[in-house]
Write an enzyme that holds these catalytic residues in place. Sequence first.
Site, PDB file in Angstrom:
ATOM      1  N   LYS A  33       0.884  -1.173   0.000  1.00 42.33           N
ATOM      2  CA  LYS A  33       0.000   0.000   0.000  1.00 42.33           C
ATOM      3  C   LYS A  33       0.919   1.219   0.000  1.00 42.33           C
ATOM      4  O   LYS A  33       1.434   1.632   1.025  1.00 42.33           O
ATOM      5  CB  LYS A  33      -0.906   0.008   1.239  1.00 42.33           C
ATOM      6  CG  LYS A  33      -2.221   0.794   1.047  1.00 42.33           C
ATOM      7  CD  LYS A  33      -2.074   2.273   0.739  1.00 42.33           C
ATOM      8  CE  LYS A  33      -1.701   3.048   1.991  1.00 42.33           C
ATOM      9  NZ  LYS A  33      -1.614   4.538   1.696  1.00 42.33           N
ATOM     10  N   GLU A  62       9.901   1.525  10.742  1.00 40.58           N
ATOM     11  CA  GLU A  62      10.893   2.593  10.683  1.00 40.58           C
ATOM     12  C   GLU A  62      10.126   3.906  10.796  1.00 40.58           C
ATOM     13  O   GLU A  62       9.375   4.276   9.887  1.00 40.58           O
ATOM     14  CB  GLU A  62      11.699   2.552   9.391  1.00 40.58           C
ATOM     15  CG  GLU A  62      12.836   3.574   9.429  1.00 40.58           C
ATOM     16  CD  GLU A  62      13.648   3.610   8.156  1.00 40.58           C
ATOM     17  OE1 GLU A  62      14.813   3.214   8.199  1.00 40.58           O
ATOM     18  OE2 GLU A  62      13.109   4.049   7.119  1.00 40.58           O
ATOM     19  N   CYS A 117      13.477  10.885   7.345  1.00 43.07           N
ATOM     20  CA  CYS A 117      13.426  10.556   8.774  1.00 43.07           C
ATOM     21  C   CYS A 117      14.787  10.680   9.442  1.00 43.07           C
ATOM     22  O   CYS A 117      14.874  10.839  10.658  1.00 43.07           O
ATOM     23  CB  CYS A 117      12.858   9.153   8.968  1.00 43.07           C
ATOM     24  SG  CYS A 117      13.685   7.889   8.001  1.00 43.07           S
ATOM     25  N   GLU A 159       9.364  16.248  15.272  1.00 39.62           N
ATOM     26  CA  GLU A 159       9.820  16.095  13.893  1.00 39.62           C
ATOM     27  C   GLU A 159       9.059  17.046  12.972  1.00 39.62           C
ATOM     28  O   GLU A 159       7.833  17.030  12.932  1.00 39.62           O
ATOM     29  CB  GLU A 159       9.622  14.654  13.427  1.00 39.62           C
ATOM     30  CG  GLU A 159      10.225  14.376  12.070  1.00 39.62           C
ATOM     31  CD  GLU A 159      10.128  12.912  11.669  1.00 39.62           C
ATOM     32  OE1 GLU A 159      11.103  12.388  11.115  1.00 39.62           O
ATOM     33  OE2 GLU A 159       9.064  12.301  11.919  1.00 39.62           O
TER      34      GLU A 159
END
Length: 493
Positions: A176, A251, A285, A384
Amino acid sequence: MTERHGHYIDGSWREPSGGEYFASRNPATLETLYEAARGDRADIDAAVDAARRAFDRPSWRALSATKRGKLLRRLGDLVAEHAEELARLESLDNGKLLREMRGQLHSLPEYLYYYGGLADKIEGAQIPTSSIEMLNYTQREPLGVVGAITPWNSPLTLTTAKLAPALAAGNTVVIKPSEHTSYTILRFAQLAAEAGFPDGVINVVTGFGPEAGAALVDHPDIAKISFTGSTRTGSAIAASAAARFIGCTLELGGKSPNIVFDDANIANAAMGVVAGIYAAAGQTCIAGSRVFAHRSVYDELLERVADRARSIVIGDPLQDATELGPLAFGDQLEKVESYVHLGVDEGATLHAGGGRPQVDLPGYFFEPTVLTDVTNDMRVVREEIFGPVAAIMPFDTEDEVVALANDTEFGLAAGVWTQNLSRAHRMARRLDAGTIWINTYRAMSPMSPRQGFKNSGVGIEHGIESMHEYTRLKSVWVNTDEAPVADPFVLRS
Protein backbone atom coordinates in the site's frame (compact mmCIF):
# COMPACT_ATOMS: atom_id res chain seq x y z
CA MET A 1 -6.66 13.32 -20.76
CA THR A 2 -5.30 12.47 -17.30
CA GLU A 3 -3.84 8.98 -16.93
CA ARG A 4 -5.84 6.68 -14.69
CA HIS A 5 -4.29 3.71 -12.87
CA GLY A 6 -6.05 0.79 -11.22
CA HIS A 7 -4.79 -1.58 -8.53
CA TYR A 8 -2.30 -4.27 -9.52
CA ILE A 9 -3.72 -7.55 -8.17
CA ASP A 10 -2.89 -11.13 -9.15
CA GLY A 11 -0.98 -10.03 -12.24
CA SER A 12 -3.65 -7.76 -13.73
CA TRP A 13 -5.02 -4.25 -13.41
CA ARG A 14 -8.22 -3.91 -11.42
CA GLU A 15 -10.68 -1.07 -11.10
CA PRO A 16 -11.38 -0.04 -7.51
CA SER A 17 -14.31 -1.88 -5.96
CA GLY A 18 -15.91 1.43 -4.99
CA GLY A 19 -15.32 2.95 -8.42
CA GLU A 20 -13.47 5.98 -6.99
CA TYR A 21 -10.13 7.49 -8.02
CA PHE A 22 -8.04 10.28 -6.54
CA ALA A 23 -5.67 12.78 -8.15
CA SER A 24 -1.93 13.06 -7.56
CA ARG A 25 -0.38 16.43 -8.31
CA ASN A 26 3.09 17.55 -9.28
CA PRO A 27 4.20 19.48 -6.16
CA ALA A 28 6.28 21.91 -8.23
CA THR A 29 3.64 22.88 -10.81
CA LEU A 30 0.44 21.72 -9.03
CA GLU A 31 -0.66 20.05 -12.27
CA THR A 32 -2.50 16.75 -12.01
CA LEU A 33 -0.13 13.93 -12.97
CA TYR A 34 -2.50 10.99 -12.86
CA GLU A 35 -5.42 9.47 -11.01
CA ALA A 36 -5.02 6.35 -8.87
CA ALA A 37 -7.61 3.88 -7.66
CA ARG A 38 -9.02 4.63 -4.21
CA GLY A 39 -8.68 1.29 -2.48
CA ASP A 40 -10.90 0.01 0.31
CA ARG A 41 -11.30 -3.18 2.36
CA ALA A 42 -12.72 -5.11 -0.60
CA ASP A 43 -9.66 -4.29 -2.70
CA ILE A 44 -7.32 -5.28 0.14
CA ASP A 45 -9.27 -8.53 0.57
CA ALA A 46 -8.78 -9.31 -3.12
CA ALA A 47 -5.05 -8.51 -3.00
CA VAL A 48 -4.39 -10.52 0.16
CA ASP A 49 -6.38 -13.44 -1.22
CA ALA A 50 -4.30 -13.33 -4.41
CA ALA A 51 -1.09 -13.20 -2.39
CA ARG A 52 -2.22 -16.09 -0.17
CA ARG A 53 -3.03 -18.26 -3.18
CA ALA A 54 0.27 -17.34 -4.84
CA PHE A 55 2.14 -18.29 -1.67
CA ASP A 56 0.64 -21.78 -1.78
CA ARG A 57 1.05 -22.36 -5.53
CA PRO A 58 3.96 -24.56 -6.69
CA SER A 59 4.99 -21.82 -9.14
CA TRP A 60 6.22 -19.86 -6.10
CA ARG A 61 6.23 -22.18 -3.08
CA ALA A 62 8.19 -24.91 -4.88
CA LEU A 63 10.57 -22.45 -6.55
CA SER A 64 14.09 -22.97 -5.26
CA ALA A 65 15.78 -20.20 -3.31
CA THR A 66 18.38 -19.94 -6.07
CA LYS A 67 15.68 -19.33 -8.67
CA ARG A 68 14.03 -16.71 -6.44
CA GLY A 69 17.40 -14.99 -6.33
CA LYS A 70 17.63 -15.03 -10.11
CA LEU A 71 14.22 -13.35 -10.37
CA LEU A 72 15.37 -10.58 -8.03
CA ARG A 73 18.55 -10.07 -10.03
CA ARG A 74 16.53 -9.95 -13.25
CA LEU A 75 14.29 -7.32 -11.66
CA GLY A 76 17.43 -5.40 -10.71
CA ASP A 77 18.52 -5.45 -14.35
CA LEU A 78 15.14 -4.10 -15.46
CA VAL A 79 15.23 -1.32 -12.86
CA ALA A 80 18.68 -0.37 -14.14
CA GLU A 81 17.36 -0.32 -17.73
CA HIS A 82 14.45 1.94 -16.72
CA ALA A 83 16.35 4.06 -14.17
CA GLU A 84 15.92 7.35 -16.02
CA GLU A 85 12.19 6.80 -16.53
CA LEU A 86 11.65 5.85 -12.87
CA ALA A 87 13.77 8.72 -11.60
CA ARG A 88 11.78 11.23 -13.63
CA LEU A 89 8.44 9.77 -12.52
CA GLU A 90 9.46 9.90 -8.89
CA SER A 91 10.71 13.48 -9.19
CA LEU A 92 7.43 14.54 -10.82
CA ASP A 93 5.44 12.74 -8.14
CA ASN A 94 7.15 13.95 -4.94
CA GLY A 95 9.24 16.94 -6.00
CA LYS A 96 12.66 15.59 -5.12
CA LEU A 97 15.57 16.64 -7.29
CA LEU A 98 15.86 14.66 -10.50
CA ARG A 99 19.61 14.40 -10.01
CA GLU A 100 19.07 12.92 -6.55
CA MET A 101 16.50 10.47 -7.87
CA ARG A 102 18.89 9.47 -10.64
CA GLY A 103 21.44 8.62 -7.98
CA GLN A 104 18.89 6.61 -5.99
CA LEU A 105 17.64 4.73 -9.04
CA HIS A 106 21.11 3.86 -10.25
CA SER A 107 21.91 2.41 -6.81
CA LEU A 108 18.52 0.74 -6.34
CA PRO A 109 19.40 -2.39 -8.38
CA GLU A 110 22.11 -3.08 -5.79
CA TYR A 111 19.36 -3.83 -3.24
CA LEU A 112 17.85 -6.40 -5.59
CA TYR A 113 21.23 -7.92 -6.45
CA TYR A 114 22.20 -8.08 -2.79
CA TYR A 115 19.04 -9.83 -1.62
CA GLY A 116 19.00 -11.97 -4.75
CA GLY A 117 22.40 -13.21 -3.64
CA LEU A 118 21.16 -13.82 -0.09
CA ALA A 119 18.11 -15.82 -1.18
CA ASP A 120 19.93 -19.17 -1.09
CA LYS A 121 22.12 -18.27 1.89
CA ILE A 122 19.32 -18.57 4.47
CA GLU A 123 20.65 -21.46 6.49
CA GLY A 124 19.59 -23.46 9.50
CA ALA A 125 21.90 -25.27 11.91
CA GLN A 126 22.43 -28.67 13.49
CA ILE A 127 22.04 -28.40 17.26
CA PRO A 128 24.13 -30.62 19.56
CA THR A 129 22.02 -32.71 21.94
CA SER A 130 22.86 -34.93 24.90
CA SER A 131 21.95 -38.06 22.92
CA ILE A 132 23.82 -39.18 19.81
CA GLU A 133 20.65 -40.91 18.62
CA MET A 134 18.69 -37.65 18.59
CA LEU A 135 19.14 -35.31 15.60
CA ASN A 136 18.00 -31.72 16.08
CA TYR A 137 18.22 -29.13 13.33
CA THR A 138 16.66 -25.76 12.55
CA GLN A 139 15.32 -24.31 9.33
CA ARG A 140 14.02 -20.90 8.35
CA GLU A 141 10.73 -20.62 6.52
CA PRO A 142 8.83 -17.75 4.90
CA LEU A 143 6.04 -16.19 6.95
CA GLY A 144 3.34 -15.99 4.30
CA VAL A 145 1.75 -12.75 3.11
CA VAL A 146 3.62 -9.58 4.07
CA GLY A 147 1.86 -6.22 4.11
CA ALA A 148 4.13 -3.31 3.19
CA ILE A 149 3.00 0.27 3.80
CA THR A 150 5.45 2.74 2.31
CA PRO A 151 5.95 6.53 2.48
CA TRP A 152 6.10 9.33 -0.05
CA ASN A 153 9.60 10.71 0.46
CA SER A 154 11.62 7.89 -1.21
CA PRO A 155 8.94 5.52 -2.52
CA LEU A 156 10.97 3.07 -4.58
CA THR A 157 13.99 2.87 -2.30
CA LEU A 158 11.97 2.36 0.87
CA THR A 159 9.60 -0.10 -0.82
CA THR A 160 12.49 -2.13 -2.21
CA ALA A 161 14.10 -2.28 1.23
CA LYS A 162 11.01 -4.22 2.35
CA LEU A 163 10.13 -6.07 -0.82
CA ALA A 164 13.55 -7.51 -1.65
CA PRO A 165 14.20 -9.41 1.62
CA ALA A 166 10.55 -10.48 1.86
CA LEU A 167 10.65 -12.02 -1.62
CA ALA A 168 14.13 -13.46 -1.15
CA ALA A 169 12.80 -15.33 1.89
CA GLY A 170 9.88 -16.73 -0.12
CA ASN A 171 6.99 -14.55 1.03
CA THR A 172 4.37 -12.86 -1.12
CA VAL A 173 3.59 -9.16 -0.71
CA VAL A 174 0.76 -6.64 -0.76
CA ILE A 175 2.01 -3.06 -1.01
CA LYS A 176 0.00 0.00 0.00
CA PRO A 177 2.03 3.00 -1.22
CA SER A 178 1.51 6.54 -0.04
CA GLU A 179 -1.44 8.24 -1.69
CA HIS A 180 0.99 11.03 -2.65
CA THR A 181 3.38 8.77 -4.59
CA SER A 182 1.80 5.70 -6.17
CA TYR A 183 3.08 5.99 -9.73
CA THR A 184 6.53 4.41 -9.50
CA ILE A 185 5.34 1.55 -7.27
CA LEU A 186 2.77 0.58 -9.89
CA ARG A 187 5.45 0.77 -12.58
CA PHE A 188 7.76 -1.32 -10.41
CA ALA A 189 5.07 -4.02 -10.20
CA GLN A 190 4.93 -4.10 -14.00
CA LEU A 191 8.70 -4.60 -14.16
CA ALA A 192 8.44 -7.42 -11.60
CA ALA A 193 5.94 -9.20 -13.85
CA GLU A 194 8.29 -8.71 -16.79
CA ALA A 195 11.11 -10.19 -14.70
CA GLY A 196 9.07 -13.36 -14.30
CA PHE A 197 7.54 -13.16 -10.83
CA PRO A 198 4.37 -15.31 -10.78
CA ASP A 199 0.99 -13.62 -10.64
CA GLY A 200 -0.08 -12.70 -7.11
CA VAL A 201 3.41 -12.66 -5.62
CA ILE A 202 3.51 -8.84 -5.77
CA ASN A 203 0.27 -6.84 -5.45
CA VAL A 204 -0.30 -3.10 -5.16
CA VAL A 205 -3.41 -1.45 -3.74
CA THR A 206 -3.38 2.35 -3.86
CA GLY A 207 -5.39 4.59 -1.58
CA PHE A 208 -5.51 6.27 1.80
CA GLY A 209 -4.28 5.10 5.17
CA PRO A 210 -7.59 5.04 7.09
CA GLU A 211 -9.18 3.00 4.29
CA ALA A 212 -6.72 0.76 2.46
CA GLY A 213 -3.88 0.97 4.98
CA ALA A 214 -5.99 0.11 8.01
CA ALA A 215 -7.65 -2.78 6.15
CA LEU A 216 -4.23 -4.20 5.29
CA VAL A 217 -2.93 -3.91 8.85
CA ASP A 218 -6.01 -5.62 10.29
CA HIS A 219 -6.37 -8.37 7.70
CA PRO A 220 -6.39 -11.80 9.36
CA ASP A 221 -4.30 -13.43 6.60
CA ILE A 222 -1.41 -10.98 6.90
CA ALA A 223 1.58 -12.62 8.58
CA LYS A 224 3.64 -9.46 9.05
CA ILE A 225 3.43 -5.71 8.56
CA SER A 226 6.40 -3.61 7.47
CA PHE A 227 5.77 0.13 7.75
CA THR A 228 7.77 3.31 7.26
CA GLY A 229 6.15 6.54 8.41
CA SER A 230 5.12 8.51 11.44
CA THR A 231 5.61 7.34 15.01
CA ARG A 232 1.93 7.90 15.76
CA THR A 233 0.79 5.57 12.97
CA GLY A 234 3.53 3.08 13.80
CA SER A 235 2.29 2.86 17.37
CA ALA A 236 -1.23 1.99 16.17
CA ILE A 237 0.17 -0.64 13.79
CA ALA A 238 2.26 -2.18 16.57
CA ALA A 239 -0.81 -2.43 18.81
CA SER A 240 -2.81 -4.15 16.07
CA ALA A 241 0.02 -6.56 15.29
CA ALA A 242 0.50 -7.40 18.96
CA ALA A 243 -3.19 -8.16 19.39
CA ARG A 244 -2.92 -10.75 16.59
CA PHE A 245 0.54 -12.05 17.57
CA ILE A 246 2.14 -11.18 14.24
CA GLY A 247 5.43 -9.40 13.66
CA CYS A 248 5.99 -5.86 12.51
CA THR A 249 8.99 -3.90 11.29
CA LEU A 250 8.60 -0.18 11.88
CA GLU A 251 10.89 2.59 10.68
CA LEU A 252 9.46 5.73 12.26
CA GLY A 253 10.32 9.33 13.03
CA GLY A 254 13.56 10.98 13.97
CA LYS A 255 15.01 14.17 15.38
CA SER A 256 18.63 13.38 14.78
CA PRO A 257 21.55 15.30 16.31
CA ASN A 258 24.46 16.43 14.15
CA ILE A 259 27.37 17.26 16.49
CA VAL A 260 30.38 19.39 15.54
CA PHE A 261 33.38 19.41 17.89
CA ASP A 262 36.02 22.12 18.09
CA ASP A 263 38.67 19.98 16.35
CA ALA A 264 36.46 19.18 13.34
CA ASN A 265 37.15 20.28 9.79
CA ILE A 266 34.57 23.07 9.98
CA ALA A 267 34.18 23.47 6.21
CA ASN A 268 33.37 19.78 5.82
CA ALA A 269 31.16 19.79 8.90
CA ALA A 270 29.15 22.71 7.55
CA MET A 271 28.58 20.85 4.29
CA GLY A 272 27.57 17.80 6.35
CA VAL A 273 25.03 19.89 8.23
CA VAL A 274 23.66 21.27 4.95
CA ALA A 275 23.44 17.76 3.49
CA GLY A 276 21.81 16.44 6.66
CA ILE A 277 18.94 18.94 6.78
CA TYR A 278 18.50 20.52 3.33
CA ALA A 279 18.96 17.50 1.06
CA ALA A 280 15.55 16.21 -0.01
CA ALA A 281 14.15 19.46 1.44
CA GLY A 282 14.55 17.93 4.88
CA GLN A 283 11.86 15.37 4.09
CA THR A 284 13.71 12.39 5.47
CA CYS A 285 13.43 10.56 8.77
CA ILE A 286 17.21 10.71 9.24
CA ALA A 287 17.40 14.50 8.81
CA GLY A 288 20.04 16.07 11.06
CA SER A 289 17.61 18.69 12.32
CA ARG A 290 19.26 19.33 15.71
CA VAL A 291 22.72 20.80 15.18
CA PHE A 292 25.08 21.06 18.17
CA ALA A 293 28.29 23.07 17.65
CA HIS A 294 31.08 23.48 20.20
CA ARG A 295 30.95 27.03 21.50
CA SER A 296 34.45 27.84 20.18
CA VAL A 297 33.38 27.06 16.58
CA TYR A 298 29.68 27.88 16.88
CA ASP A 299 29.83 31.28 15.15
CA GLU A 300 31.93 30.00 12.26
CA LEU A 301 29.77 26.96 11.68
CA LEU A 302 26.57 28.99 11.95
CA GLU A 303 27.67 31.50 9.33
CA ARG A 304 28.92 28.82 6.96
CA VAL A 305 25.63 26.95 7.19
CA ALA A 306 23.51 30.11 7.00
CA ASP A 307 25.45 31.49 4.02
CA ARG A 308 25.06 28.21 2.17
CA ALA A 309 21.36 28.05 3.08
CA ARG A 310 20.80 31.52 1.65
CA SER A 311 22.57 30.60 -1.61
CA ILE A 312 20.75 27.30 -2.23
CA VAL A 313 19.09 27.35 -5.64
CA ILE A 314 15.36 26.75 -5.22
CA GLY A 315 13.21 25.79 -8.18
CA ASP A 316 12.18 23.16 -10.69
CA PRO A 317 13.47 19.79 -9.45
CA LEU A 318 13.89 18.60 -13.05
CA GLN A 319 16.61 21.21 -13.67
CA ASP A 320 20.19 20.17 -12.95
CA ALA A 321 21.03 23.54 -11.38
CA THR A 322 18.27 23.24 -8.76
CA GLU A 323 19.42 22.33 -5.25
CA LEU A 324 16.09 22.43 -3.40
CA GLY A 325 12.73 21.41 -4.80
CA PRO A 326 9.26 21.76 -3.32
CA LEU A 327 7.79 19.98 -0.35
CA ALA A 328 5.71 17.01 -1.41
CA PHE A 329 2.20 18.36 -0.80
CA GLY A 330 0.29 21.32 0.55
CA ASP A 331 -0.34 20.04 4.07
CA GLN A 332 3.37 19.42 4.51
CA LEU A 333 4.18 22.98 3.47
CA GLU A 334 1.67 24.33 5.99
CA LYS A 335 3.08 22.08 8.71
CA VAL A 336 6.65 23.28 8.14
CA GLU A 337 5.57 26.91 8.01
CA SER A 338 3.58 26.55 11.24
CA TYR A 339 6.56 25.03 13.04
CA VAL A 340 8.80 27.93 12.05
CA HIS A 341 6.21 30.38 13.38
CA LEU A 342 5.94 28.29 16.54
CA GLY A 343 9.71 28.37 16.99
CA VAL A 344 9.77 32.16 16.76
CA ASP A 345 6.89 32.35 19.22
CA GLU A 346 8.89 30.12 21.57
CA GLY A 347 11.79 32.58 21.45
CA ALA A 348 13.92 31.31 18.56
CA THR A 349 15.68 33.71 16.22
CA LEU A 350 15.16 33.32 12.49
CA HIS A 351 18.77 33.47 11.28
CA ALA A 352 18.07 32.48 7.65
CA GLY A 353 15.05 31.63 5.52
CA GLY A 354 11.74 31.03 7.23
CA GLY A 355 9.28 31.76 4.45
CA ARG A 356 8.02 30.91 1.00
CA PRO A 357 10.53 31.96 -1.67
CA GLN A 358 9.92 33.79 -4.91
CA VAL A 359 9.93 30.99 -7.49
CA ASP A 360 8.60 30.96 -11.05
CA LEU A 361 6.43 27.98 -10.18
CA PRO A 362 3.26 27.80 -8.07
CA GLY A 363 4.34 24.76 -6.03
CA TYR A 364 4.94 24.00 -2.36
CA PHE A 365 8.33 25.68 -1.92
CA PHE A 366 9.88 26.70 1.40
CA GLU A 367 13.19 28.40 2.08
CA PRO A 368 16.10 26.59 3.77
CA THR A 369 15.77 27.83 7.34
CA VAL A 370 18.16 28.29 10.26
CA LEU A 371 16.87 28.83 13.81
CA THR A 372 19.14 30.02 16.61
CA ASP A 373 18.58 30.95 20.27
CA VAL A 374 16.84 27.62 20.67
CA THR A 375 16.90 25.20 23.58
CA ASN A 376 16.42 21.47 23.67
CA ASP A 377 13.05 21.78 25.40
CA MET A 378 11.35 23.79 22.63
CA ARG A 379 8.76 21.99 20.53
CA VAL A 380 10.55 23.06 17.36
CA VAL A 381 13.59 21.13 18.62
CA ARG A 382 11.78 18.14 20.10
CA GLU A 383 9.18 17.36 17.40
CA GLU A 384 9.82 16.09 13.89
CA ILE A 385 9.20 18.85 11.34
CA PHE A 386 10.11 16.95 8.15
CA GLY A 387 11.22 20.02 6.30
CA PRO A 388 14.32 22.19 5.63
CA VAL A 389 14.58 23.63 9.15
CA ALA A 390 17.79 23.41 11.19
CA ALA A 391 17.98 24.38 14.87
CA ILE A 392 21.60 25.21 15.81
CA MET A 393 22.74 25.21 19.45
CA PRO A 394 26.11 25.64 21.21
CA PHE A 395 27.64 23.24 23.74
CA ASP A 396 30.74 23.24 25.93
CA THR A 397 31.64 19.68 26.90
CA GLU A 398 31.34 16.17 25.54
CA ASP A 399 29.22 15.03 28.48
CA GLU A 400 26.89 17.97 27.96
CA VAL A 401 26.33 17.30 24.27
CA VAL A 402 25.79 13.57 24.82
CA ALA A 403 23.07 14.41 27.36
CA LEU A 404 21.48 16.93 24.98
CA ALA A 405 21.68 14.61 21.97
CA ASN A 406 20.12 11.70 23.87
CA ASP A 407 17.40 13.88 25.41
CA THR A 408 14.80 12.96 22.82
CA GLU A 409 12.09 10.36 22.30
CA PHE A 410 13.74 9.40 19.00
CA GLY A 411 16.86 7.39 18.24
CA LEU A 412 17.20 6.90 14.51
CA ALA A 413 20.54 8.49 13.58
CA ALA A 414 23.30 10.85 14.69
CA GLY A 415 26.29 12.60 13.15
CA VAL A 416 29.65 13.35 14.79
CA TRP A 417 32.33 15.63 13.36
CA THR A 418 35.76 15.31 14.97
CA GLN A 419 39.35 14.44 14.09
CA ASN A 420 39.90 12.80 17.47
CA LEU A 421 39.75 9.05 16.83
CA SER A 422 39.18 8.14 20.47
CA ARG A 423 36.33 10.65 20.78
CA ALA A 424 34.74 9.39 17.56
CA HIS A 425 34.48 5.82 18.83
CA ARG A 426 33.49 6.98 22.30
CA MET A 427 30.64 9.05 20.89
CA ALA A 428 29.52 6.13 18.73
CA ARG A 429 29.14 4.08 21.92
CA ARG A 430 27.43 6.79 23.94
CA LEU A 431 24.88 8.13 21.47
CA ASP A 432 21.45 6.53 21.66
CA ALA A 433 20.76 6.00 17.95
CA GLY A 434 20.69 3.08 15.55
CA THR A 435 23.00 4.67 12.95
CA ILE A 436 26.03 6.81 13.79
CA TRP A 437 27.86 8.72 11.06
CA ILE A 438 31.35 10.07 11.79
CA ASN A 439 32.66 12.85 9.53
CA THR A 440 29.86 12.15 7.05
CA TYR A 441 26.05 12.15 6.93
CA ARG A 442 23.34 10.27 4.97
CA ALA A 443 25.61 7.40 3.94
CA MET A 444 23.59 4.27 3.21
CA SER A 445 23.99 0.78 1.77
CA PRO A 446 21.74 -2.27 1.38
CA MET A 447 24.46 -4.23 3.19
CA SER A 448 24.40 -2.06 6.31
CA PRO A 449 21.60 -2.74 8.81
CA ARG A 450 19.39 0.10 10.05
CA GLN A 451 17.44 0.06 13.29
CA GLY A 452 15.58 2.76 15.13
CA PHE A 453 15.96 3.05 18.90
CA LYS A 454 13.26 4.29 21.27
CA ASN A 455 10.28 5.77 19.38
CA SER A 456 12.11 5.58 16.06
CA GLY A 457 11.08 2.02 15.39
CA VAL A 458 11.15 -1.72 15.86
CA GLY A 459 13.09 -4.28 13.84
CA ILE A 460 15.86 -4.05 11.26
CA GLU A 461 15.95 -2.99 7.64
CA HIS A 462 18.87 -3.58 5.25
CA GLY A 463 21.67 -6.07 5.74
CA ILE A 464 21.70 -9.79 6.38
CA GLU A 465 19.89 -9.23 9.67
CA SER A 466 16.77 -8.04 7.88
CA MET A 467 16.29 -11.50 6.35
CA HIS A 468 15.32 -12.81 9.78
CA GLU A 469 12.54 -10.20 9.88
CA TYR A 470 10.79 -12.10 7.07
CA THR A 471 11.30 -15.70 8.21
CA ARG A 472 10.25 -17.90 11.08
CA LEU A 473 12.52 -20.43 12.78
CA LYS A 474 11.49 -24.07 13.03
CA SER A 475 13.23 -26.68 15.19
CA VAL A 476 13.07 -30.29 13.93
CA TRP A 477 13.81 -33.33 16.15
CA VAL A 478 14.51 -36.75 14.64
CA ASN A 479 14.96 -39.87 16.74
CA THR A 480 17.37 -42.15 14.86
CA ASP A 481 17.30 -44.86 17.55
CA GLU A 482 15.13 -47.81 16.46
CA ALA A 483 15.20 -49.46 19.89
CA PRO A 484 11.89 -49.74 21.82
CA VAL A 485 10.97 -46.73 23.95
CA ALA A 486 11.82 -47.65 27.54
CA ASP A 487 9.76 -45.05 29.43
CA PRO A 488 7.13 -42.89 27.72
CA PHE A 489 7.01 -40.49 30.70
CA VAL A 490 10.63 -39.33 30.51
CA LEU A 491 11.50 -36.12 28.67
CA ARG A 492 13.93 -36.77 25.83
CA SER A 493 16.90 -34.58 24.96
